[in-house]
Design a protein around this motif. Structure first.
Motif, PDB file in Angstrom:
ATOM      1  N   LEU A 116       0.830  -1.202   0.000  1.00  0.00           N
ATOM      2  CA  LEU A 116       0.000   0.000   0.000  1.00  0.00           C
ATOM      3  C   LEU A 116       0.869   1.259   0.000  1.00  0.00           C
ATOM      4  O   LEU A 116       0.630   2.206  -0.763  1.00  0.00           O
ATOM      5  N   ALA A 117       1.889   1.231   0.858  1.00  0.00           N
ATOM      6  CA  ALA A 117       2.777   2.396   0.943  1.00  0.00           C
ATOM      7  C   ALA A 117       3.451   2.649  -0.397  1.00  0.00           C
ATOM      8  O   ALA A 117       3.538   3.782  -0.870  1.00  0.00           O
ATOM      9  N   GLN A 118       3.935   1.562  -0.992  1.00  0.00           N
ATOM     10  CA  GLN A 118       4.633   1.682  -2.270  1.00  0.00           C
ATOM     11  C   GLN A 118       3.690   2.203  -3.359  1.00  0.00           C
ATOM     12  O   GLN A 118       4.041   3.098  -4.129  1.00  0.00           O
ATOM     13  N   MET A 120       0.970   4.007  -2.987  1.00  0.00           N
ATOM     14  CA  MET A 120       0.640   5.405  -2.743  1.00  0.00           C
ATOM     15  C   MET A 120       1.787   6.306  -3.162  1.00  0.00           C
ATOM     16  O   MET A 120       1.590   7.365  -3.748  1.00  0.00           O
ATOM     17  N   GLY A 121       2.994   5.855  -2.825  1.00  0.00           N
ATOM     18  CA  GLY A 121       4.162   6.647  -3.205  1.00  0.00           C
ATOM     19  C   GLY A 121       4.232   6.842  -4.719  1.00  0.00           C
ATOM     20  O   GLY A 121       4.621   7.896  -5.203  1.00  0.00           O
ATOM     21  N   MET A 124       0.957   9.049  -6.245  1.00  0.00           N
ATOM     22  CA  MET A 124       0.859  10.481  -5.958  1.00  0.00           C
ATOM     23  C   MET A 124       1.270  11.270  -7.184  1.00  0.00           C
ATOM     24  O   MET A 124       0.909  12.416  -7.355  1.00  0.00           O
ATOM     25  N   ALA A 163      18.448  13.602   3.151  1.00  0.00           N
ATOM     26  CA  ALA A 163      17.930  13.637   4.523  1.00  0.00           C
ATOM     27  C   ALA A 163      19.044  13.337   5.518  1.00  0.00           C
ATOM     28  O   ALA A 163      19.167  13.985   6.553  1.00  0.00           O
ATOM     29  N   MET A 167      20.395  15.697   8.444  1.00  0.00           N
ATOM     30  CA  MET A 167      20.458  15.297   9.842  1.00  0.00           C
ATOM     31  C   MET A 167      21.863  15.471  10.390  1.00  0.00           C
ATOM     32  O   MET A 167      22.062  15.916  11.517  1.00  0.00           O
TER      33      MET A 167
ATOM     34  N   ASN B  38      12.641   9.269   9.108  1.00  0.00           N
ATOM     35  CA  ASN B  38      13.993   9.172   8.547  1.00  0.00           C
ATOM     36  C   ASN B  38      14.396  10.445   7.823  1.00  0.00           C
ATOM     37  O   ASN B  38      15.022  10.399   6.772  1.00  0.00           O
ATOM     38  N   GLY B  39      13.999  11.575   8.362  1.00  0.00           N
ATOM     39  CA  GLY B  39      14.406  12.843   7.769  1.00  0.00           C
ATOM     40  C   GLY B  39      13.557  13.256   6.576  1.00  0.00           C
ATOM     41  O   GLY B  39      13.748  14.337   6.018  1.00  0.00           O
ATOM     42  N   ARG B  40      12.604  12.404   6.165  1.00  0.00           N
ATOM     43  CA  ARG B  40      11.742  12.775   5.039  1.00  0.00           C
ATOM     44  C   ARG B  40      10.378  13.207   5.564  1.00  0.00           C
ATOM     45  O   ARG B  40       9.819  12.603   6.464  1.00  0.00           O
ATOM     46  N   MET B  49      -0.086  10.474   1.052  1.00  0.00           N
ATOM     47  CA  MET B  49       1.224  10.790   1.629  1.00  0.00           C
ATOM     48  C   MET B  49       1.446   9.996   2.918  1.00  0.00           C
ATOM     49  O   MET B  49       2.501   9.384   3.109  1.00  0.00           O
ATOM     50  N   THR B  51       0.021   7.281   3.939  1.00  0.00           N
ATOM     51  CA  THR B  51       0.131   5.847   3.657  1.00  0.00           C
ATOM     52  C   THR B  51       1.482   5.511   3.035  1.00  0.00           C
ATOM     53  O   THR B  51       2.081   4.484   3.346  1.00  0.00           O
ATOM     54  N   SER B  52       1.960   6.413   2.163  1.00  0.00           N
ATOM     55  CA  SER B  52       3.215   6.104   1.474  1.00  0.00           C
ATOM     56  C   SER B  52       4.403   6.155   2.432  1.00  0.00           C
ATOM     57  O   SER B  52       5.478   5.662   2.116  1.00  0.00           O
ATOM     58  N   ALA B  53       4.213   6.769   3.609  1.00  0.00           N
ATOM     59  CA  ALA B  53       5.312   6.815   4.585  1.00  0.00           C
ATOM     60  C   ALA B  53       5.549   5.441   5.213  1.00  0.00           C
ATOM     61  O   ALA B  53       6.571   5.212   5.847  1.00  0.00           O
ATOM     62  N   ASN B  54       4.585   4.530   5.027  1.00  0.00           N
ATOM     63  CA  ASN B  54       4.731   3.161   5.535  1.00  0.00           C
ATOM     64  C   ASN B  54       5.095   3.158   7.023  1.00  0.00           C
ATOM     65  O   ASN B  54       6.166   2.721   7.413  1.00  0.00           O
ATOM     66  N   LEU B  55       4.203   3.681   7.827  1.00  0.00           N
ATOM     67  CA  LEU B  55       4.466   3.810   9.261  1.00  0.00           C
ATOM     68  C   LEU B  55       4.099   2.524   9.973  1.00  0.00           C
ATOM     69  O   LEU B  55       2.938   2.229  10.188  1.00  0.00           O
ATOM     70  N   GLU B  62       8.672  12.222  13.713  1.00  0.00           N
ATOM     71  CA  GLU B  62       8.552  13.551  14.304  1.00  0.00           C
ATOM     72  C   GLU B  62       7.310  14.190  13.698  1.00  0.00           C
ATOM     73  O   GLU B  62       7.109  14.148  12.479  1.00  0.00           O
TER      74      GLU B  62
END
Lengths: 687, 86
Positions: A116-118, A120-121, A124, A163, A167, B38-40, B49, B51-55, B62
């Motif tokens: 699902l995450a993939q 959606m990514g 978009m 990123a 950091m 991870n900084g993104r 968005m 969902t795509s972060a795959n939490l 953060e």
């Protein structure tokens, strides 16, 4: 997880035309079933509808992602479809869904979340969505996804690097700020209190190496090792932070962040330091002397060598520290435990000894010689306070020896054993009421070791107990059985120890004056042999033990033996400048202070640079001073303090004379033995 | 601006439905809301968005909210990340 890997042409419908949401879901579920991922079509459909009932899976922009986790699903599967006309699925933005991805997930996996995450990514990107809708064949659909995933992967990697950079920059900025604060603090705080203690910059931030230094007395070696490690770190370009566990407590405490960021930790200590906090890190255990003499080697070994990862359990009752000290020989284990006891006992002896000595100073001997020290009210008060501190020294010694061996569970049995030793209780004294005979210092030492090893044995014996009982070990089993075992053993051996102690005390007291002088020479000389090492400590422990049994002249000889070497060297650097290089000359005056404070260690750098000439000179000076002190019958109730305890020394004038004569002899021998340096050599750095 | 660091408490991770609910609730609020992993940074007003972060469970994130209604937004986001019901 790659979407393209989940798709095959047979799982993609192009330009299908269902008339409503139900037909659309039926259609895609059928495709999933046909692909073999579903064992029970009806059950899977029911799961899909249950999910829809909780809220639409139509996320907007014409996109629908119906999904369900179900027992009816054999493996993660994805089906996709484009519709000629969108269908209404109560989407959140009111759009009609014409691009569909249906996910099937087996129970107990969260692969579908990845999918699902993939998805959606990817989706978009409105451009990709449009292209997918226009795709003419399943293969074209898959090709588009494959291409997009490749591009996304590259983009992701770039973004990740970006990123990470951000950091890192943030972290560096934070460190910069912390450094600034630390510098400001340092500027405001003024110079370090002690010259030798200059090690350990307080500026925080990425230390590669951390170190902890500690010695039993905690006033010189600890700080010398700290300074040496710090200098070596600077020289090698390795950021290092050194924590000092000295007599005045812990300075430059290593924070969790420090530990987190460090590559390895060096423990240069002759007593126990807190090490559970270093779990999971490479930890190099060594003697404090190594910290002084070979700091660079230590740092290099810690960074590159095969240093074991430290692992110990924090829980009280488990054998904390065993892992770290596993490589220690028996002798060193005993020595460390003994030193743990001695270093904890010293404050009691110092406080008590000086107060008692003061009581004698203010009292009037002629009123009642038998109660000298408490004839007048003021001395009586001092005597009572000092006596209380004194009475605790043996229990503390035994308790902390046991703690050094068996950690916290050893403390209680050790202290109890120490008191039993001090009181000299035995089975006969308890049953028949005969007078107990104190086992003194020797019995207390023994009690500490017996307690430590008894508790270790109990720990071993209770190891097989079920985990559920481990909680009661430290609160029930160790205290009860540890104390009982120690008590029984001490009650049985106390009569013997009492005899031994009485014999030793009587022996020392009845020693003829010539043998006493010899004893003074030997003990004082031992103080100079290794200036803080085992010989020095052996003599020193014997001296403090003698205070406990009332032979205070021995302590006087021991202390004077330790004060002489730095003074001899200071005198030599003052009057025979051409024998020393520039660095040695410059640090010469510090040795006056070190010597007067009874910090023998001040002489170490000189001894290390030229051992064959410096050490014999120092030994001779110390031995003379010790012998003279003994001959004059000087006494000392305090085990430490140098010039500051001279007011409580018995026959202080003779003591001072002995110190001066010994120091002068040391200086003369140094002058005779050491060679003149040429001018150019004299300017060079100390080796 | 409010920031808050936390970890995903739901064992099944942040999946589509709660993500959608929070995105919908955040959308009308007058403030920016994002989740940084991870900084993104991911816009928390977009279900896609989020969902795509795959939490997943235990992921450290953060939360950043910036604007007049940031407190309301932060409460919603915290609830999304720290809620344990699936």
């Amino acid at each position: 997880m790659k979407i393209a890997d989940l798709l095959t042409p047979s799982k993609i419908l192009i330009k299908a035309d269902p008339k409503d949401q139900k037909e659309a879901i039926d259609l895609l579920a059928q495709v999933q079933y046909a692909s073999g991922a579903i064992s029970d079509l009806e059950a899977y459909k029911k799961a899909l509808w249950d999910r829809e009932a909780k809220g639409t899976t139509s996320v907007g922009m014409g996109l629908a992602v119906p999904h369900a986790k179900s027992e009816a699903v054999k493996n993660v599967s994805l089906a996709a479809a484009t519709f000629a006309n969108g269908v209404d699925c109560q989407s959140r933005d009111g759009s009609l869904a014409d691009l569909w991805f249906m996910i099937a997930a087996p129970v107990g996996s969260d692969d579908h979340l990845d999918a699902l995450a993939q998805l959606m990514g990817l989706l978009m990107d409105a451009e990709l969505a449009a292209k997918l809708r226009a795709a003419e064949s399943p293969q074209a659909f898959i090709d588009l996804i494959t291409e997009a995933e490749k591009a996304k992967e590259i983009r992701d990697r770039e973004e990740e690097q970006e990123a990470a950079k951000k950091m890192a920059a943030k972290k560096a900025q934070k460190e910069e700020e912390a450094k600034k604060v630390a510098l400001e603090k340092a500027a405001a705080g003024g110079p370090e209190a002690m010259g030798a203690g200059g090690g350990g910059e307080s500026a925080s931030g990425g230390y590669r190496i951390l170190a902890v230094t500690a010695c039993p007395t905690g006033i010189a070696h600890t700080y010398m090792a700290s300074a040496a490690l710090q200098n070596a770190g600077d020289k090698l370009g390795v950021p290092i932070k050194v924590e000092t566990n000295g007599a005045s407590g812990i300075d430059h405490l290593l924070t969790e962040e420090d530990i987190e960021g460090a590559e390895a930790i060096i423990i240069a200590a002759d007593k126990k330091v807190e090490t559970a906090r270093f779990n999971g890190k490479k930890v190099l255990f060594t003697k404090v002397a190594d910290g002084i003499h070979k700091p660079e080697e230590l740092i290099n070994t810690a960074l590159t060598g095969n240093v074991p990862i430290h692992n110990e359990q924090k829980a009280a009752g488990s054998g904390a520290g065993e892992a770290g000290e596993a490589q220690d020989s028996l002798g060193r284990t005993l020595y460390k435990a003994l030193m743990n006891g001695v270093s904890h006992m010293l404050p009691f002896v110092i406080g008590g000894g000086i107060l008692i000595a003061l009581a004698f100073l203010f009292d009037d001997y002629s009123i009642d010689p038998s109660s000298f020290g408490s004839n007048k009210p003021f001395p009586r008060i001092l005597n009572a306070i000092g006596g209380t501190a004194f009475s605790m020294m043996l229990p503390i010694l035994a308790g902390f020896i046991a703690m050094g061996l068996a950690d916290r569970p050893g403390l209680a049995p050790g202290m109890v054993g120490g008191i039993l030793a001090k009181e000299g209780m035995s089975f006969t004294s308890l049953i028949s009421g005969s007078a107990p005979v104190s086992g003194g210092f020797l019995a207390a030492l023994l009690a500490g070791f017996i307690a430590g090893y008894s508790v270790l044995a109990i720990k071993k014996l209770t190891d097989p107990l079920p985990k559920s009982l481990s909680g009661i070990k430290p609160v029930f089993i160790y205290p009860l059985f540890g104390t009982l075992v120690v008590g029984v053993i001490m009650l049985s051996i106390n009569p013997v120890m009492g005899l031994l102690n009485s014999a030793l005390t009587a022996g020392l007291n009845s020693m003829g004056s010539s043998s006493k002088i010899l004893l003074g020479c030997i003990l004082a000389g031992m103080m100079s042999i290794d200036m803080g090492g085992p010989f020095n400590k052996a003599a020193y422990v014997f001296g403090t033990a003698s205070i406990a049994s009332g032979n205070t002249d021995i302590m006087a000889a021991v202390m004077i033996g330790g004060m002489t070497p730095p003074i001899s060297i200071a005198l030599a650097t003052t009057f025979f400048k051409n024998k020393f290089n520039e660095v040695e000359r410059r640090s010469g005056p510090v040795n006056y202070i070190m010597g007067l404070c009874f910090i023998t260690e001040g002489a170490i750098p000189y001894a290390a640079a030229d051992p064959l000439r410096v050490i014999p000179s120092c030994i001779a000076g110390s031995a003379l001073a010790g012998g003279l002190s003994m001959a004059a019958g000087c006494t000392l109730m305090a085990p430490h303090g140098g010039i500051f305890v001279f007011p409580v020394v018995g026959k202080p004038l003779m003591y001072l004379v002995a110190l001066i004569l010994g120091s002068v002899l040391g200086m003369i021998l140094l002058a005779v033995l050491k060679r003149n340096l040429t001018a150019e050599k004299a300017a060079s750095q100390v080796a | 601006m409010l920031t808050y660091t936390t970890t995903v408490a739901n064992e099944t991770g942040v999946h589509l439905r709660p993500a959608g609910e929070v995105a919908d609730a955040l959308l009308p609020l007058d403030c920016k809301a994002s989740i940084v992993k991870n900084g993104r940074s991911y816009d928390a007003k977009s279900i896609m968005m989020i969902t795509s972060a795959n939490l997943k469970y235990g992921t450290e994130v953060e939360l950043i909210c910036d604007g007049p209604e940031e407190e309301k937004a932060m409460a919603l986001l915290k609830n999304l990340i720290e809620s344990q019901e699936s």
